[in-house]
Design a protein around this motif. Structure first.
Motif, mmCIF file in Angstrom:
data_model
loop_
_atom_site.group_PDB
_atom_site.id
_atom_site.type_symbol
_atom_site.label_atom_id
_atom_site.label_comp_id
_atom_site.label_asym_id
_atom_site.label_seq_id
_atom_site.Cartn_x
_atom_site.Cartn_y
_atom_site.Cartn_z
ATOM 1 N N VAL A 186 0.821 -1.210 0.000
ATOM 2 C CA VAL A 186 0.000 0.000 0.000
ATOM 3 C C VAL A 186 0.859 1.266 0.000
ATOM 4 C CG1 VAL A 186 -1.944 -1.127 1.105
ATOM 5 C CG2 VAL A 186 -0.213 -0.030 2.529
ATOM 6 N N SER A 187 2.176 1.094 -0.145
ATOM 7 C CA SER A 187 3.092 2.230 -0.204
ATOM 8 C C SER A 187 3.575 2.416 -1.640
ATOM 9 C CB SER A 187 4.295 2.007 0.717
ATOM 10 O OG SER A 187 3.872 1.800 2.041
ATOM 11 N N GLY A 188 3.826 3.656 -2.034
ATOM 12 C CA GLY A 188 4.259 3.930 -3.392
ATOM 13 C C GLY A 188 3.093 4.140 -4.342
ATOM 14 N N ARG A 189 3.393 4.117 -5.636
ATOM 15 C CA ARG A 189 2.404 4.477 -6.654
ATOM 16 C C ARG A 189 1.803 3.258 -7.348
ATOM 17 N NH1 ARG A 189 4.508 9.958 -9.746
ATOM 18 N NH2 ARG A 189 5.243 11.057 -7.888
ATOM 19 N N ALA A 190 0.576 3.426 -7.796
ATOM 20 C CA ALA A 190 -0.097 2.379 -8.553
ATOM 21 C C ALA A 190 0.723 2.016 -9.787
ATOM 22 C CB ALA A 190 -1.487 2.845 -8.961
ATOM 23 N N GLY A 191 0.823 0.741 -10.055
ATOM 24 C CA GLY A 191 1.580 0.283 -11.210
ATOM 25 C C GLY A 191 3.060 0.138 -10.944
ATOM 26 N N GLY A 192 3.537 0.681 -9.809
ATOM 27 C CA GLY A 192 4.949 0.570 -9.463
ATOM 28 C C GLY A 192 5.203 -0.617 -8.563
ATOM 29 N N PRO A 193 6.457 -0.857 -8.235
ATOM 30 C CA PRO A 193 6.798 -1.979 -7.356
ATOM 31 C C PRO A 193 6.394 -1.679 -5.917
ATOM 32 C CG PRO A 193 8.744 -0.664 -7.802
ATOM 33 C CD PRO A 193 7.644 -0.089 -8.653
ATOM 34 N N PRO A 194 6.359 -2.685 -5.068
ATOM 35 C CA PRO A 194 6.116 -2.433 -3.644
ATOM 36 C C PRO A 194 7.227 -1.563 -3.066
ATOM 37 C CG PRO A 194 6.853 -4.685 -4.007
ATOM 38 C CD PRO A 194 6.581 -4.106 -5.361
ATOM 39 N N VAL A 195 6.895 -0.764 -2.070
ATOM 40 C CA VAL A 195 7.851 0.168 -1.471
ATOM 41 C C VAL A 195 7.942 -0.091 0.023
ATOM 42 C CG1 VAL A 195 8.393 2.593 -1.024
ATOM 43 C CG2 VAL A 195 7.391 1.927 -3.221
ATOM 44 N N ALA A 196 9.116 -0.465 0.485
ATOM 45 C CA ALA A 196 9.334 -0.664 1.919
ATOM 46 C C ALA A 196 9.644 0.671 2.587
ATOM 47 C CB ALA A 196 10.491 -1.632 2.142
ATOM 48 N N ALA A 197 9.390 0.749 3.873
ATOM 49 C CA ALA A 197 9.775 1.940 4.630
ATOM 50 C C ALA A 197 11.289 2.100 4.573
ATOM 51 C CB ALA A 197 9.309 1.819 6.072
ATOM 52 N N GLY A 198 11.756 3.342 4.622
ATOM 53 C CA GLY A 198 13.183 3.621 4.495
ATOM 54 C C GLY A 198 13.974 3.445 5.762
ATOM 55 N N ALA A 199 13.360 2.874 6.792
ATOM 56 C CA ALA A 199 14.037 2.603 8.056
ATOM 57 C C ALA A 199 13.410 1.361 8.665
ATOM 58 C CB ALA A 199 13.905 3.803 9.006
ATOM 59 N N ALA A 200 14.056 0.823 9.708
ATOM 60 C CA ALA A 200 13.565 -0.403 10.343
ATOM 61 C C ALA A 200 12.437 -0.057 11.306
ATOM 62 C CB ALA A 200 14.696 -1.118 11.065
ATOM 63 N N ILE A 201 11.301 0.371 10.744
ATOM 64 C CA ILE A 201 10.232 0.918 11.574
ATOM 65 C C ILE A 201 9.530 -0.159 12.401
ATOM 66 C CG2 ILE A 201 9.821 2.876 10.049
ATOM 67 C CD1 ILE A 201 7.388 1.394 8.948
ATOM 68 N N VAL A 202 9.478 -1.391 11.910
ATOM 69 C CA VAL A 202 8.814 -2.449 12.672
ATOM 70 C C VAL A 202 9.661 -2.830 13.878
ATOM 71 C CG1 VAL A 202 7.865 -4.781 12.607
ATOM 72 C CG2 VAL A 202 7.628 -3.285 10.617
ATOM 73 N N ASP A 203 10.966 -2.937 13.700
ATOM 74 C CA ASP A 203 11.861 -3.192 14.827
ATOM 75 C C ASP A 203 11.686 -2.127 15.904
ATOM 76 O OD1 ASP A 203 13.122 -5.523 14.005
ATOM 77 O OD2 ASP A 203 14.751 -4.486 13.005
ATOM 78 N N GLN A 204 11.742 -0.873 15.498
ATOM 79 C CA GLN A 204 11.723 0.204 16.475
ATOM 80 C C GLN A 204 10.367 0.300 17.167
ATOM 81 O OE1 GLN A 204 14.948 1.831 16.330
ATOM 82 N NE2 GLN A 204 14.381 2.248 18.450
ATOM 83 N N ASN B 95 -13.382 -2.198 7.060
ATOM 84 C CA ASN B 95 -14.781 -1.786 7.148
ATOM 85 C C ASN B 95 -15.355 -1.351 5.806
ATOM 86 O OD1 ASN B 95 -15.642 -1.845 10.144
ATOM 87 N ND2 ASN B 95 -13.562 -1.023 10.162
ATOM 88 N N GLY B 96 -14.788 -1.932 4.726
ATOM 89 C CA GLY B 96 -15.448 -1.851 3.442
ATOM 90 C C GLY B 96 -14.908 -0.869 2.432
ATOM 91 N N GLU B 97 -13.914 -0.054 2.792
ATOM 92 C CA GLU B 97 -13.407 0.913 1.827
ATOM 93 C C GLU B 97 -12.391 0.230 0.908
ATOM 94 O OE1 GLU B 97 -13.153 3.736 -0.505
ATOM 95 O OE2 GLU B 97 -14.325 4.263 1.281
ATOM 96 N N GLY B 98 -12.608 0.306 -0.383
ATOM 97 C CA GLY B 98 -11.690 -0.295 -1.349
ATOM 98 C C GLY B 98 -10.563 0.659 -1.693
ATOM 99 N N LEU B 99 -9.534 0.675 -0.883
ATOM 100 C CA LEU B 99 -8.432 1.615 -1.077
ATOM 101 C C LEU B 99 -7.515 1.159 -2.197
ATOM 102 C CD1 LEU B 99 -7.521 2.257 2.676
ATOM 103 C CD2 LEU B 99 -9.020 3.604 1.202
ATOM 104 N N ARG B 100 -6.986 2.120 -2.945
ATOM 105 C CA ARG B 100 -6.065 1.824 -4.045
ATOM 106 C C ARG B 100 -4.871 2.767 -3.954
ATOM 107 N NH1 ARG B 100 -10.972 2.359 -5.985
ATOM 108 N NH2 ARG B 100 -10.512 4.421 -6.830
ATOM 109 N N ARG B 101 -3.711 2.238 -4.303
ATOM 110 C CA ARG B 101 -2.525 3.096 -4.331
ATOM 111 C C ARG B 101 -2.713 4.192 -5.368
ATOM 112 N NH1 ARG B 101 3.195 0.265 -4.691
ATOM 113 N NH2 ARG B 101 2.283 -0.837 -6.446
ATOM 114 N N PRO B 102 -2.263 5.410 -5.079
ATOM 115 C CA PRO B 102 -2.413 6.499 -6.050
ATOM 116 C C PRO B 102 -1.451 6.338 -7.216
ATOM 117 C CG PRO B 102 -1.157 7.247 -4.164
ATOM 118 C CD PRO B 102 -1.641 5.875 -3.821
#
Length: 397
Positions: free
Chosen positions: A157-175, A222-229
């Motif tokens: 859900v990060s980055g732009r539609a049609g592009g590759p997946p985008v990871a966070a630029g830091a170890a945010i899950v660890d922290q 809860n039902g919202e069909g979100l799409r990457r921009p």
């Protein structure tokens, strides 16, 4: 303020920690005055003493270790040796909290698990963190930040539609996992002080990764069909103009502000006239972005931010890491601190993130391997003869 922070001055923590989650969690508590004793393999130390991101070492000392192990004491113990294991049990007997982020099952195999230690200290708090949980089907897989981000869906859900997946630029899950672990420990300490009961506290990285996405996931669930921009919009669920806009010398972020205010600041350009209705801000978010982008591009960051803020528009210039310390708000907070290390020299780190009226968080250097073994074991009841025997048998460092 020159008073050393002592919020947790009467709390003793024994840490069997490695990599980032465990060390960062106990470091937060040590910053607040807790006595944290890190138990390390005595002959070469843990992984984090020998690895550092981007190969960054200061006079052969790992910056990764220096930034996540300040304010703690080090005891070198061979936990595979019966005497070393017994010394660890004796240390835990003196502790309020035992913290581990070894893989599930390791502490139990060493005889240092929750059931083992509560038998010798019933009011002990035993806190653990792992990638997936002690009873998970993934319990034996590596709990690493990028892998957990992927499992949680965050890069999708990060980055732009049609592009590759985008990871966070830091170890945010660890922290974030470390923060949650420290928070859980503080809650358990309060509970023990009120009831006298110890307990087991567990944090998993997967749960932490989902917690980071709680807002967006709630809309999706809860039902919202979100799409990457497809444009430079920053999320899938905010109304326009929420995103990054290229300008003459970099980028500016625009947040949740009416397009009408931006239009007024820009002299009410014709291209925005059909996009001023707040009711259209989400449905036409891509159109809003595409209409604003060429209007903002000729400005400099500083001029555009000044122009928009004068109209009450929520905006900020996008800083590089080199520029960030000079931003007035960062300079005012003074978050970058310097620690003097006898081998590494001056080490620049991010300081403790919370301020307290009762004193300043501690800022002592990370320990040398086994630097505090003798003083810690002596306080646990080991006399000089016992310490000498452990040294001779290479059980301790």
């Amino acid at each position: 303020m020159d008073r050393q922070l002592g919020l947790l001055a009467d709390v003793r923590i024994v840490a069997f920690t490695t990599f980032l989650i465990g060390p960062a969690a106990t470091q937060y508590l040590a910053d607040m005055g807790a006595d944290v004793v890190k138990v390390e393999e005595p002959h070469h130390g843990p992984h984090e003493r020998h690895w550092s991101g981007a190969g960054t070492f200061l006079n052969d000392v790992s910056v990764f270790f220096l930034m996540s192990n300040r304010n703690v004491r080090s005891v070198g113990l061979d936990l595979k040796h019966p005497d070393g294991r017994q010394a660890a049990i004796d240390l835990c007997r003196t502790a309020d909290v035992v913290v581990t982020n070894f893989r599930p099952g390791v502490m139990e195999r060493l005889g240092l698990g929750w059931e083992d230690l509560r038998a010798v200290k019933p009011d002990l708090i035993w806190a653990c963190a792992s990638g997936y949980g002690s009873d998970s089907p993934y319990r034996d897989l590596p709990g690493q930040d990028l892998l957990v981000q992927s499992i949680s869906g965050l890069p999708s859900v990060s980055g732009r539609a049609g592009g590759p997946p985008v990871a966070a630029g830091a170890a945010i899950v660890d922290q974030h996992s470390a923060t949650l672990l420290a928070l859980g420990i503080l809650g358990a300490i309060h509970h023990r002080d009120v009831t006298g009961e110890g307990q087991r506290v567990e944090v998993t990285m997967v749960q932490a990764a989902l917690d980071l996405q709680a807002e967006a996931l709630s809309y999706h669930l809860n039902g919202e069909g979100l799409r990457r921009p497809s444009s430079g919009l920053a999320t899938s669920y905010h109304e326009g103009p929420y995103g990054f806009y290229e300008v003459a010398d970099g980028h500016v972020a625009l947040s949740m502000s009416p397009v009408r205010l931006i239009s007024e600041a820009l002299g009410e350009p014709v291209s925005l006239r059909q996009l001023l209705d707040p009711a259209d801000a989400f449905a036409r978010r891509e159109e809003i972005y595409d209409a604003l982008a060429p209007l903002l591009r000729p400005h400099s960051r500083a001029d555009l931010v000044e122009l928009l803020r004068a109209r009450g528009v929520w905006c900020a210039q996008l800083n590089s890491w080199d520029e960030m310390p000079r931003d007035p708000v960062v300079a005012h907070l003074d978050p970058i601190k310097v620690i003097d290390d006898p081998q590494a020299g001056e080490v620049r780190v991010v300081g403790h993130p919370i301020s307290f009226s009762s004193g300043e968080p501690s800022l002592r250097r990370a320990p040398a391997l086994g630097e505090h073994t003798e003083e810690v074991l002596a306080a646990a009841g080991y006399d000089e003869n016992a310490l000498a025997r452990l040294r001779d048998e290479r059980v301790v460092a």
